[in-house]
Design a protein around this motif. Structure first.
Motif, PDB file in Angstrom:
ATOM      1  N   GLN A  26       8.521  -3.126  -9.530  1.00  0.00           N
ATOM      2  CA  GLN A  26       8.050  -1.984 -10.295  1.00  0.00           C
ATOM      3  C   GLN A  26       7.429  -0.950  -9.360  1.00  0.00           C
ATOM      4  O   GLN A  26       7.019  -1.270  -8.239  1.00  0.00           O
ATOM      5  CB  GLN A  26       7.015  -2.419 -11.335  1.00  0.00           C
ATOM      6  CG  GLN A  26       7.558  -3.342 -12.407  1.00  0.00           C
ATOM      7  CD  GLN A  26       6.505  -3.684 -13.440  1.00  0.00           C
ATOM      8  OE1 GLN A  26       5.312  -3.593 -13.186  1.00  0.00           O
ATOM      9  NE2 GLN A  26       6.947  -4.077 -14.623  1.00  0.00           N
ATOM     10  N   THR A  27       7.368   0.276  -9.843  1.00  0.00           N
ATOM     11  CA  THR A  27       6.696   1.329  -9.096  1.00  0.00           C
ATOM     12  C   THR A  27       5.196   1.210  -9.289  1.00  0.00           C
ATOM     13  O   THR A  27       4.712   1.091 -10.412  1.00  0.00           O
ATOM     14  CB  THR A  27       7.165   2.715  -9.570  1.00  0.00           C
ATOM     15  OG1 THR A  27       8.568   2.838  -9.368  1.00  0.00           O
ATOM     16  CG2 THR A  27       6.458   3.816  -8.791  1.00  0.00           C
ATOM     17  N   LEU A  28       4.476   1.224  -8.199  1.00  0.00           N
ATOM     18  CA  LEU A  28       3.028   1.156  -8.263  1.00  0.00           C
ATOM     19  C   LEU A  28       2.478   2.506  -8.716  1.00  0.00           C
ATOM     20  O   LEU A  28       2.744   3.521  -8.079  1.00  0.00           O
ATOM     21  CB  LEU A  28       2.473   0.806  -6.874  1.00  0.00           C
ATOM     22  CG  LEU A  28       0.956   0.783  -6.704  1.00  0.00           C
ATOM     23  CD1 LEU A  28       0.356  -0.365  -7.512  1.00  0.00           C
ATOM     24  CD2 LEU A  28       0.593   0.649  -5.227  1.00  0.00           C
ATOM     25  N   PRO A  29       1.717   2.545  -9.808  1.00  0.00           N
ATOM     26  CA  PRO A  29       1.167   3.831 -10.247  1.00  0.00           C
ATOM     27  C   PRO A  29       0.130   4.329  -9.254  1.00  0.00           C
ATOM     28  O   PRO A  29      -0.528   3.542  -8.562  1.00  0.00           O
ATOM     29  CB  PRO A  29       0.528   3.496 -11.602  1.00  0.00           C
ATOM     30  CG  PRO A  29       0.214   2.039 -11.527  1.00  0.00           C
ATOM     31  CD  PRO A  29       1.303   1.430 -10.694  1.00  0.00           C
ATOM     32  N   LEU A  30      -0.009   5.644  -9.183  1.00  0.00           N
ATOM     33  CA  LEU A  30      -1.012   6.265  -8.332  1.00  0.00           C
ATOM     34  C   LEU A  30      -2.154   6.794  -9.186  1.00  0.00           C
ATOM     35  O   LEU A  30      -1.986   7.043 -10.380  1.00  0.00           O
ATOM     36  CB  LEU A  30      -0.387   7.413  -7.543  1.00  0.00           C
ATOM     37  CG  LEU A  30       0.663   7.024  -6.502  1.00  0.00           C
ATOM     38  CD1 LEU A  30       1.217   8.274  -5.831  1.00  0.00           C
ATOM     39  CD2 LEU A  30       0.079   6.089  -5.462  1.00  0.00           C
ATOM     40  N   PRO A  31      -3.329   6.977  -8.595  1.00  0.00           N
ATOM     41  CA  PRO A  31      -4.432   7.581  -9.343  1.00  0.00           C
ATOM     42  C   PRO A  31      -4.042   8.944  -9.891  1.00  0.00           C
ATOM     43  O   PRO A  31      -3.329   9.712  -9.237  1.00  0.00           O
ATOM     44  CB  PRO A  31      -5.548   7.692  -8.291  1.00  0.00           C
ATOM     45  CG  PRO A  31      -5.251   6.607  -7.310  1.00  0.00           C
ATOM     46  CD  PRO A  31      -3.760   6.530  -7.243  1.00  0.00           C
ATOM     47  N   VAL A  32      -4.494   9.253 -11.081  1.00  0.00           N
ATOM     48  CA  VAL A  32      -4.143  10.504 -11.756  1.00  0.00           C
ATOM     49  C   VAL A  32      -4.610  11.695 -10.926  1.00  0.00           C
ATOM     50  O   VAL A  32      -5.733  11.720 -10.408  1.00  0.00           O
ATOM     51  CB  VAL A  32      -4.788  10.551 -13.157  1.00  0.00           C
ATOM     52  CG1 VAL A  32      -4.532  11.901 -13.815  1.00  0.00           C
ATOM     53  CG2 VAL A  32      -4.241   9.424 -14.018  1.00  0.00           C
ATOM     54  N   ILE A  46      -0.135  11.770   0.007  1.00  0.00           N
ATOM     55  CA  ILE A  46      -1.196  10.801   0.241  1.00  0.00           C
ATOM     56  C   ILE A  46      -0.709   9.594   1.032  1.00  0.00           C
ATOM     57  O   ILE A  46       0.469   9.262   1.042  1.00  0.00           O
ATOM     58  CB  ILE A  46      -1.832  10.323  -1.079  1.00  0.00           C
ATOM     59  CG1 ILE A  46      -0.839   9.444  -1.863  1.00  0.00           C
ATOM     60  CG2 ILE A  46      -2.312  11.480  -1.916  1.00  0.00           C
ATOM     61  CD1 ILE A  46      -1.498   8.655  -2.964  1.00  0.00           C
ATOM     62  N   MET A  47      -1.668   8.968   1.698  1.00  0.00           N
ATOM     63  CA  MET A  47      -1.449   7.703   2.381  1.00  0.00           C
ATOM     64  C   MET A  47      -2.653   6.813   2.102  1.00  0.00           C
ATOM     65  O   MET A  47      -3.768   7.301   1.862  1.00  0.00           O
ATOM     66  CB  MET A  47      -1.282   7.904   3.889  1.00  0.00           C
ATOM     67  CG  MET A  47      -0.002   8.598   4.289  1.00  0.00           C
ATOM     68  SD  MET A  47       0.113   8.860   6.085  1.00  0.00           S
ATOM     69  CE  MET A  47       0.046   7.150   6.660  1.00  0.00           C
ATOM     70  N   ALA A  48      -2.424   5.506   2.122  1.00  0.00           N
ATOM     71  CA  ALA A  48      -3.505   4.574   1.852  1.00  0.00           C
ATOM     72  C   ALA A  48      -4.400   4.444   3.080  1.00  0.00           C
ATOM     73  O   ALA A  48      -3.961   4.063   4.152  1.00  0.00           O
ATOM     74  CB  ALA A  48      -2.935   3.212   1.463  1.00  0.00           C
ATOM     75  N   MET A  49      -5.658   4.790   2.904  1.00  0.00           N
ATOM     76  CA  MET A  49      -6.651   4.589   3.950  1.00  0.00           C
ATOM     77  C   MET A  49      -7.167   3.151   3.904  1.00  0.00           C
ATOM     78  O   MET A  49      -7.534   2.564   4.921  1.00  0.00           O
ATOM     79  CB  MET A  49      -7.801   5.582   3.739  1.00  0.00           C
ATOM     80  CG  MET A  49      -8.896   5.552   4.770  1.00  0.00           C
ATOM     81  SD  MET A  49     -10.153   6.793   4.351  1.00  0.00           S
ATOM     82  CE  MET A  49     -11.284   6.599   5.736  1.00  0.00           C
ATOM     83  N   GLY A  85       0.810  -1.208   0.000  1.00  0.00           N
ATOM     84  CA  GLY A  85       0.000   0.000   0.000  1.00  0.00           C
ATOM     85  C   GLY A  85       0.845   1.260   0.000  1.00  0.00           C
ATOM     86  O   GLY A  85       1.899   1.302   0.643  1.00  0.00           O
ATOM     87  N   PRO A  86       0.423   2.304  -0.721  1.00  0.00           N
ATOM     88  CA  PRO A  86       1.201   3.546  -0.800  1.00  0.00           C
ATOM     89  C   PRO A  86       1.463   4.146   0.573  1.00  0.00           C
ATOM     90  O   PRO A  86       0.548   4.316   1.370  1.00  0.00           O
ATOM     91  CB  PRO A  86       0.301   4.466  -1.639  1.00  0.00           C
ATOM     92  CG  PRO A  86      -0.590   3.546  -2.394  1.00  0.00           C
ATOM     93  CD  PRO A  86      -0.821   2.378  -1.501  1.00  0.00           C
TER      94      PRO A  86
END
Length: 228
Positions: A88-94, A101-104, A71-72
């Motif tokens: 790989q780098t996990l893409p984030l929402p545009v 940000i942090m993953a809730m 999780g980010p």
């Protein structure tokens, strides 16, 4: 450490371990990825080393679609593809600033990987967007836009004394039929379910007094080996 296993694929499994090696200056930490295969019964080094930004906390681990995801958290956005053993780098929402940000919430349900994030400098707020990852791991799209405007009226404790939303997302449960999809939410005093389609909610448990509970300690229970 994460377990990569799906009971419908094969009887074997893999363990993925992130091992801390050393600190690199004031901002970075050095890690290594090792994997264990139940097929061979051996550990091996898959990734010699990679850097993480302090504090590099690899939690909220999810195995989905042939890869292990973390999780980010504080600009450490990673996924590890098991078939090619590639990090790989996990893409984030545009449109979301990676440094804020942090993953809730970050979990899988019925073959869908979901993400809910919040701004770590602003606290939780309504509304909430539930993102779903594309099957090729290339990005996210908004699956559900939840206003949740009616919750503070029914559950006043949702709004804290500072005007922020005191609400945790415990789970996003996709139904066999889309109209049966719901969220499990925790307020400071109650557990409730919220149907994402008809916006109905139901209290399923209440606490006698406020107590802190880390959302990551909750797990689904099912009577069979089938996963949501």
């Amino acid at each position: 450490m994460g377990l990569a296993y799906h009971q419908t694929d094969c009887p074997h499994y893999k363990l993925v371990c992130i091992r801390f090696l050393e600190c690199v200056g004031e901002l970075l930490e050095l890690f290594q990825i090792q994997t264990y295969s139940s097929d061979t019964g051996k550990w091996k080094i898959s990734i010699e080393s990679f850097h993480g930004i302090k504090p590099a906390l690899f939690h909220q681990v999810v195995y989905w679609n042939g890869a292990v995801f973390w999780g980010p958290y504080d600009q450490n956005y990673l996924c590890f593809k098991l078939d090619v053993e590639k990090l790989q780098t996990l893409p984030l929402p545009v449109g979301l600033p990676s440094s804020e940000i942090m993953a809730m919430y970050f979990r899988e349900s019925r073959g869908h990987l979901h993400l809910i994030v919040h701004n770590k400098f602003q606290g939780y707020s309504l509304p909430l967007n539930v993102y779903e990852m594309l099957s090729d791991h290339s990005g996210w799209f908004v699956k559900y836009q939840l206003q949740l405007d009616e919750l503070p009226g029914a559950f006043p404790e949702v709004v804290s004394g500072y005007g922020h939303c005191d609400l945790d997302v415990i789970d996003v449960v996709r139904g066999e039929e889309e109209e049966n999809t719901f969220l499990v939410l925790r307020t400071p005093e109650k557990f409730i379910t919220y149907n994402v389609h008809d916006k109905s909610y139901k209290q399923i448990f209440s606490f006698s007094a406020y107590s802190y509970m880390d959302p990551s300690i909750f797990h689904r229970y099912t009577e069979t080996l089938s996963s949501f």
